[in-house]
Every structure is written in C-alpha cells, then in structure tokens.
Design a protein around this motif. Structure first.
Motif, PDB file in Angstrom:
ATOM      1  N   GLN A 276      33.808  -8.043 -32.999  1.00  0.00           N
ATOM      2  CA  GLN A 276      34.584  -7.332 -34.018  1.00  0.00           C
ATOM      3  C   GLN A 276      34.788  -8.129 -35.297  1.00  0.00           C
ATOM      4  OE1 GLN A 276      35.534  -8.100 -30.950  1.00  0.00           O
ATOM      5  NE2 GLN A 276      36.479  -6.383 -29.879  1.00  0.00           N
ATOM      6  N   ALA A 277      34.511  -9.425 -35.295  1.00  0.00           N
ATOM      7  CA  ALA A 277      34.847 -10.232 -36.474  1.00  0.00           C
ATOM      8  C   ALA A 277      34.152 -11.578 -36.416  1.00  0.00           C
ATOM      9  CB  ALA A 277      36.364 -10.429 -36.558  1.00  0.00           C
ATOM     10  N   SER A 278      34.147 -12.258 -37.559  1.00  0.00           N
ATOM     11  CA  SER A 278      33.703 -13.642 -37.644  1.00  0.00           C
ATOM     12  C   SER A 278      34.597 -14.350 -38.656  1.00  0.00           C
ATOM     13  CB  SER A 278      32.232 -13.728 -38.059  1.00  0.00           C
ATOM     14  OG  SER A 278      32.007 -13.017 -39.262  1.00  0.00           O
ATOM     15  N   VAL A 279      34.662 -15.669 -38.587  1.00  0.00           N
ATOM     16  CA  VAL A 279      35.586 -16.410 -39.439  1.00  0.00           C
ATOM     17  C   VAL A 279      34.875 -16.958 -40.669  1.00  0.00           C
ATOM     18  CG1 VAL A 279      37.082 -17.023 -37.517  1.00  0.00           C
ATOM     19  CG2 VAL A 279      35.239 -18.574 -38.174  1.00  0.00           C
ATOM     20  N   ILE A 280      35.591 -17.019 -41.774  1.00  0.00           N
ATOM     21  CA  ILE A 280      35.072 -17.550 -43.029  1.00  0.00           C
ATOM     22  C   ILE A 280      36.168 -18.356 -43.709  1.00  0.00           C
ATOM     23  CG2 ILE A 280      33.368 -15.727 -43.456  1.00  0.00           C
ATOM     24  CD1 ILE A 280      35.442 -14.409 -45.318  1.00  0.00           C
ATOM     25  N   GLY A 281      35.801 -19.035 -44.782  1.00  0.00           N
ATOM     26  CA  GLY A 281      36.790 -19.738 -45.591  1.00  0.00           C
ATOM     27  C   GLY A 281      37.536 -20.798 -44.803  1.00  0.00           C
ATOM     28  N   PRO A 282      38.842 -20.970 -45.055  1.00  0.00           N
ATOM     29  CA  PRO A 282      39.612 -22.008 -44.373  1.00  0.00           C
ATOM     30  C   PRO A 282      39.606 -21.874 -42.860  1.00  0.00           C
ATOM     31  CG  PRO A 282      40.824 -21.170 -46.269  1.00  0.00           C
ATOM     32  CD  PRO A 282      39.629 -20.278 -46.104  1.00  0.00           C
ATOM     33  N   MET A 283      39.542 -20.642 -42.335  1.00  0.00           N
ATOM     34  CA  MET A 283      39.554 -20.470 -40.888  1.00  0.00           C
ATOM     35  C   MET A 283      38.277 -20.998 -40.253  1.00  0.00           C
ATOM     36  SD  MET A 283      41.551 -19.556 -38.486  1.00  0.00           S
ATOM     37  CE  MET A 283      41.300 -19.535 -36.699  1.00  0.00           C
ATOM     38  N   ALA A 284      37.177 -20.989 -40.988  1.00  0.00           N
ATOM     39  CA  ALA A 284      35.933 -21.558 -40.465  1.00  0.00           C
ATOM     40  C   ALA A 284      36.104 -23.056 -40.221  1.00  0.00           C
ATOM     41  CB  ALA A 284      34.785 -21.292 -41.436  1.00  0.00           C
ATOM     42  N   GLU A 285      36.821 -23.729 -41.120  1.00  0.00           N
ATOM     43  CA  GLU A 285      37.070 -25.161 -40.928  1.00  0.00           C
ATOM     44  C   GLU A 285      37.992 -25.402 -39.746  1.00  0.00           C
ATOM     45  OE1 GLU A 285      38.667 -29.150 -43.307  1.00  0.00           O
ATOM     46  OE2 GLU A 285      38.709 -27.199 -44.308  1.00  0.00           O
ATOM     47  N   VAL A 286      38.978 -24.518 -39.550  1.00  0.00           N
ATOM     48  CA  VAL A 286      39.885 -24.660 -38.419  1.00  0.00           C
ATOM     49  C   VAL A 286      39.121 -24.540 -37.099  1.00  0.00           C
ATOM     50  CG1 VAL A 286      41.835 -23.597 -37.206  1.00  0.00           C
ATOM     51  CG2 VAL A 286      41.913 -23.869 -39.688  1.00  0.00           C
ATOM     52  N   VAL A 287      38.227 -23.566 -37.011  1.00  0.00           N
ATOM     53  CA  VAL A 287      37.434 -23.403 -35.791  1.00  0.00           C
ATOM     54  C   VAL A 287      36.519 -24.610 -35.598  1.00  0.00           C
ATOM     55  CG1 VAL A 287      35.647 -22.025 -34.658  1.00  0.00           C
ATOM     56  CG2 VAL A 287      37.550 -20.892 -35.825  1.00  0.00           C
ATOM     57  N   PHE A 288      35.878 -25.060 -36.686  1.00  0.00           N
ATOM     58  CA  PHE A 288      34.935 -26.171 -36.602  1.00  0.00           C
ATOM     59  C   PHE A 288      35.613 -27.451 -36.140  1.00  0.00           C
ATOM     60  CE2 PHE A 288      32.849 -29.806 -38.783  1.00  0.00           C
ATOM     61  CZ  PHE A 288      31.638 -29.784 -38.093  1.00  0.00           C
ATOM     62  N   ARG A 289      36.779 -27.761 -36.709  1.00  0.00           N
ATOM     63  CA  ARG A 289      37.431 -29.036 -36.429  1.00  0.00           C
ATOM     64  C   ARG A 289      38.431 -28.971 -35.284  1.00  0.00           C
ATOM     65  NH1 ARG A 289      36.429 -32.829 -40.179  1.00  0.00           N
ATOM     66  NH2 ARG A 289      35.629 -32.198 -42.226  1.00  0.00           N
ATOM     67  N   SER A 290      38.870 -27.767 -34.925  1.00  0.00           N
ATOM     68  CA  SER A 290      39.988 -27.688 -33.987  1.00  0.00           C
ATOM     69  C   SER A 290      39.760 -26.731 -32.822  1.00  0.00           C
ATOM     70  CB  SER A 290      41.262 -27.287 -34.745  1.00  0.00           C
ATOM     71  OG  SER A 290      42.358 -27.168 -33.873  1.00  0.00           O
ATOM     72  N   THR A 291      39.792 -25.434 -33.074  1.00  0.00           N
ATOM     73  CA  THR A 291      39.913 -24.505 -31.945  1.00  0.00           C
ATOM     74  C   THR A 291      38.670 -24.431 -31.067  1.00  0.00           C
ATOM     75  OG1 THR A 291      39.236 -22.583 -33.278  1.00  0.00           O
ATOM     76  CG2 THR A 291      41.591 -23.083 -33.180  1.00  0.00           C
ATOM     77  N   GLN A 292      37.499 -24.846 -31.561  1.00  0.00           N
ATOM     78  CA  GLN A 292      36.333 -24.835 -30.679  1.00  0.00           C
ATOM     79  C   GLN A 292      36.495 -25.820 -29.520  1.00  0.00           C
ATOM     80  OE1 GLN A 292      32.522 -26.596 -31.511  1.00  0.00           O
ATOM     81  NE2 GLN A 292      33.234 -27.393 -33.497  1.00  0.00           N
ATOM     82  N   TYR A 293      37.412 -26.774 -29.689  1.00  0.00           N
ATOM     83  CA  TYR A 293      37.620 -27.782 -28.649  1.00  0.00           C
ATOM     84  C   TYR A 293      38.740 -27.403 -27.677  1.00  0.00           C
ATOM     85  CZ  TYR A 293      34.756 -30.535 -31.813  1.00  0.00           C
ATOM     86  OH  TYR A 293      33.736 -30.976 -32.626  1.00  0.00           O
ATOM     87  N   LEU A 294      39.328 -26.238 -27.863  1.00  0.00           N
ATOM     88  CA  LEU A 294      40.353 -25.794 -26.919  1.00  0.00           C
ATOM     89  C   LEU A 294      39.785 -25.703 -25.506  1.00  0.00           C
ATOM     90  CD1 LEU A 294      41.955 -22.882 -28.981  1.00  0.00           C
ATOM     91  CD2 LEU A 294      43.159 -24.954 -28.257  1.00  0.00           C
ATOM     92  N   SER A 295      40.593 -26.087 -24.542  1.00  0.00           N
ATOM     93  CA  SER A 295      40.194 -25.832 -23.158  1.00  0.00           C
ATOM     94  C   SER A 295      40.175 -24.329 -22.925  1.00  0.00           C
ATOM     95  CB  SER A 295      41.176 -26.502 -22.191  1.00  0.00           C
ATOM     96  OG  SER A 295      42.451 -25.870 -22.275  1.00  0.00           O
TER      97      SER A 295
END
Length: 441
Positions: A276-295
């Motif tokens: 339904q969606a994909s991330v761009i802008g500041p949220m892309a950096e959040v996913v790259f640096r942070s949330t992709q590493y969530l357990s």
C-alpha cells in the motif's frame, strides 16, 4: 507619583519576578533525584549488545554523526526555526565526549534533559520523548556508547538567536511544555477492543513509538515556540525547516495503518516498502538507519500499537476542478517523463521477483494529500527508497528540477492528483516555487 507608592510597586514587581523565577526553577527540577557519588553500572557483553540495538532503535547515529565523520562524534548541525543546534560527541573521550560521565548523569540527560554540568539541554535532543525510556535501557545505551573508540572532537557552540540562546528562555520553555515521565506510572493502557493476547505487544509498541522511536518529533504538529501541540499526538504536520510533510498516523487517508494487514505494517517498517505504500524523504532515512534493524517482535509490537491508534479523519478540503488546459499539459508531461515507470494508467510496476518497483499513482493516498508538498518535492528532487536487508536494491526516481519548469511541475502533479479515480485540489506554480526554495533534509 508618590515615592512610597513607587517603592511599593517596584517591590511588588520584584517579588512577583522572584516568585516566578523560583517556580520556573522548581518546575525544571521536577523528577530529579540526587546523583550518586560513584559509578554503579557494571557493563557486560550482553548489556553492550542490548545497548547497540537500542541505539539503533533510537536512531542516535543519524544526528550525532557528520557525513563522512567518525560515528557518534557529534558536530552535525540540526536546523531549527530558532537557529542551529549542534549534536554532541557521544564517544567515550574524556575531554570532549562522555568519557567522564556516569550512567546516572546520562540517565538524567535522557530523562530530565539536563547535561553533566547541570545546564538545560535543547529539545532538538528529543528528551521530551526519551523521558519515557526506562533506566535499564538508558544504562544499556550508555554501556554501548562507552564501548566505542574515543574520538577527540570538541563540541560546537550552538548558533541560536537571542533570546533562544539563553538558559533563562529555555527554562521558561521547559516549565511550560516539558514534564518528565513518571517512571512509577504503569504501562500504557490498551484499548478495550484489543485482544488480551495483544496487550503486551501494544504496551511495548507504545513504549517504542513514544520513547526511543520519538515518532512524535516529526508526526506531531508544533506550536509557534516549537513545542508539540497538546492533544494532537501523531496527528501530522510540516517538519520544521526540513519542510517535508509528516502525515498523520491517526488518519487512514494519510498514514494511518489501522486497516492494513499487520504483516504489511511490519514490512513497511523493516524494508521501506509495502503493497500500500513506500517511504520517501526523512522517513526513508529513518528506515535505513533505524527501523530496518528492529527485531521481529518489536516491529510487530509497533505495528500493533500503530494499528490501535484512534483514527481522526481530517476535514476534507473542497475540491476544485482543474482547468482543461492544465490537465492536457500535465498529461503530455506525464506521458513523456513518468509513464515509462508508473504506467500509462498510473498502475505502477513490479520487478522480476514480483516486488513493488515503481509505486502506483492511481489510488495512492500520498498523491492526493490535501497538502501536496511531498509530491512536488519528489518530482523536483527525486524519491529514493532506503536500501534494506529486505529490499537491498530499491528502485528510485530521478530529480526533474533541472528538466521541468514550475508550470510543468504544477501541471503534471495536478494531472496525477486528478486522474485514474484520484481527486484532489490542483497544484499552483507558487507551491512549486516554494518547494524549490525549501532546503533538502
């Protein structure tokens, strides 16, 4: 004026100022305990590993690392409406970093927003969210930071305008807008409609979203003094200075995920892409640096919490019919520049593995937001998904700011907002001009 009356007036004013100052000082000391005289924390490999994980959850490196510089050595300028705040050195260098700090002093910074020397910290360091972090997690983060190689890099002096540069002004701000969390307060109460088995996930998700994740820092609107607006938690707003719109997490027409399958919410957090969606802008950096590493467990917990948020739909804006001439011009630009990737009917495209490659524009809620800022900025500056373990070679969109003029950008964005079933207000050239002038994050 009678001299005695004048003296009484001055005395009364001085007394009122004294009482106000005392009240401000007292409010800024709320929840603070005396610091122990010696360090009591005994780091273990397990504690350091937990701290490394939590540091990523909190996305600490993003702000505390200059591009191309030593990790966590600070010096990155964080622009605010009141000037620039420079992030501090978190490495264990004794002279310029945290090497001379204790875990209790670090906890006080996280929980109370006060530095080692007692000075009040600026909320560009999001202690308004970190105050919800437990002492145990704070200690783990401190243990990890102390395990890093020390970097001797002096902290930069903030470049804030007067009076925002003064401790007095900051003290007044904190007295008005900051209350340390009560660590004795029970965990967040789950909605009654939530299944009993999901309550622990909800409480963990609330802790992550509202604490270390500091999602409110972007997704909550702010008042003229930069404080989060009361009663508007996660209701969306324009990110100050960066000028990207952080859509409301409490509105299904913006970024609410209440109706999504839980697996799709987890996928968006960990890969940056969902059906339904994909991330761009500041949220892309959040996913790259942070949330992709969530357990997996923490990603699921955040999904449970986000899906349980009460939904408050914004009042729909009145729609204006786009002029035929603008739609025709937009259609020509779209056919020449956009259709190859996004499809003639705005249907998007998938890669060889069947994964979303180029997002559909038809029925895309990000396209028809009442505020078209993000759409215009993506056309101008390009949109790049984060490279994640689950999506290691993401497709991107090139910038068109050097190829398309303001009228063409206004026309093509108006066209996609009013084609294939989409309905939204048109975009004017003035909005494009303003987006061109805004800084990139």
């Amino acid at each position: 004026m009678n001299p005695q009356r004048f003296v009484r007036l001055v005395s009364g004013a001085m007394a009122a100022l004294g009482i106000s100052a005392a009240a401000i000082v007292a409010l800024n000391l709320r929840g603070e305990d005396p610091l122990p005289s010696a360090e009591t924390l005994k780091p273990t490999p397990a504690l350091v590993a937990q701290g490394e994980y939590l540091t990523r959850v909190g996305n600490c490196m993003a702000c505390h690392t200059v591009q191309g510089g030593a990790p966590f050595a600070g010096g990155r300028g964080i622009e605010t409406p009141f000037g620039v705040v420079y992030s501090s050195n978190l490495t264990p260098d004794k002279a310029t970093g945290l090497g001379a700090w204790t875990s209790a002093e670090f906890w006080r910074a996280m929980h109370n927003g006060r530095g080692k020397d007692g000075r009040l910290l600026y909320p560009a360091f999001p202690y308004t969210s970190y105050t919800h972090v437990t002492r145990e997690d704070s200690d783990a983060i401190f243990a990890y930071l102390q395990s890093l190689a020390p970097v001797a890099q002096a902290n930069k002096v903030h470049a804030l305008r007067f009076p925002y540069s003064t401790q007095a002004a900051l003290g007044v701000w904190r007295a008005l807008f900051f209350t340390p969390a009560d660590v004795a307060q029970p965990a967040a109460s789950a909605p009654q409609a939530l299944a009993t088995a999901q309550v622990p996930d909800y409480q963990r998700g609330a802790y992550l979203v509202n604490g270390l994740g500091h999602c409110a820092a972007c997704h909550t609107p702010r008042n003229s003094l930069g404080a989060e607006q009361q009663g508007q938690a996660l209701a969306g707003g324009l990110i100050p200075v960066q000028n990207w719109l952080a859509p409301a997490l409490t509105d299904a027409a913006q970024a609410g995920v209440q109706r999504w399958p839980q697996a799709d919410v987890v996928a968006l957090l960990k890969t940056g892409v969902a059906p339904q969606a994909s991330v761009i802008g500041p949220m892309a950096e959040v996913v790259f640096r942070s949330t992709q590493y969530l357990s997996d467990a923490d990603a699921r917990a955040m999904a449970v919490y986000l899906q349980a948020l009460p939904q408050h739909a914004a009042t729909p804006a009145k729609q204006a019919v786009a002029p035929v001439s603008v739609m025709e011009r937009g259609a020509k630009v779209y056919e020449a520049q956009c259709a190859q990737c996004h499809g003639a009917q705005g249907q998007g495209a998938k890669d060889e593995a069947g994964q979303p490659a180029f997002p559909p524009l038809a029925g895309n809620r990000a396209v028809v937001l009442a505020d078209p800022t993000n759409l215009v900025r993506v056309v101008l500056q390009g949109g790049y998904l984060p490279a994640t373990a689950g999506n290691p070679r993401p497709h991107g969109m090139p910038p068109f700011q050097h190829l398309l003029g303001d009228e063409d950008v206004a026309a093509v964005t108006t066209f996609v907002r009013n084609s294939w079933g989409n309905q939204a207000a048109g975009v004017g050239t003035i909005e494009v001009y303003r987006a061109r002038e805004r800084r990139s994050p």
